[in-house]
Design a protein around this motif. Structure first.
Motif, short mmCIF file in Angstrom:
data_model
loop_
_atom_site.label_atom_id
_atom_site.label_comp_id
_atom_site.label_asym_id
_atom_site.label_seq_id
_atom_site.Cartn_x
_atom_site.Cartn_y
_atom_site.Cartn_z
N UNK A 160 0.86 -1.19 0.00
CA UNK A 160 0.00 0.00 0.00
C UNK A 160 0.89 1.23 0.00
N UNK A 161 0.60 2.15 -0.92
CA UNK A 161 1.38 3.37 -1.04
C UNK A 161 0.91 4.45 -0.09
N UNK A 162 1.52 5.59 -0.19
CA UNK A 162 1.18 6.74 0.66
C UNK A 162 -0.19 7.29 0.28
N UNK A 163 -0.92 7.84 1.25
CA UNK A 163 -2.24 8.40 0.93
C UNK A 163 -2.12 9.69 0.13
N UNK A 164 -3.09 9.89 -0.74
CA UNK A 164 -3.21 11.15 -1.49
C UNK A 164 -4.59 11.72 -1.16
N UNK A 165 -4.62 12.91 -0.60
CA UNK A 165 -5.88 13.53 -0.20
C UNK A 165 -6.54 14.25 -1.36
N UNK A 166 -7.86 14.25 -1.34
CA UNK A 166 -8.61 15.01 -2.34
C UNK A 166 -8.43 16.50 -2.05
N UNK A 167 -8.71 17.35 -3.02
CA UNK A 167 -8.52 18.80 -2.81
C UNK A 167 -9.28 19.35 -1.59
#
Length: 65
Positions: free
Chosen positions: A41-48
């Motif tokens: 599992x990669x790093x989280x990416x947050x929505x704008x």
């Protein structure tokens, strides 16, 4: 605070599948092939707006020659 809740949710979601997998198969030693085939599992990416998080999942393929 939101990050902690997210990790708590993800951890709780993983527990039932891990326990079912452990019950369905006999215990055995973990091999290098098992580690290689684990999903990563990669790093989280947050929505704008910060309400959603997306995680990339890498599922390797191991083909014996």
């Amino acid at each position: 605070m939101k990050t902690r809740l997210l990790f708590l949710f993800l951890g709780a979601a993983a527990l039932p599948s891990a326990s079912i997998a452990a019950q369905g198969s006999a215990r055995r030693t973990l091999t290098h092939a098992d580690v290689f085939l684990m999903k990563r599992v990669g790093a989280p990416a947050l929505s704008p707006n910060g309400r959603w998080a997306v995680f990339s999942v890498t599922e390797p393929s191991y083909v014996e020659a």
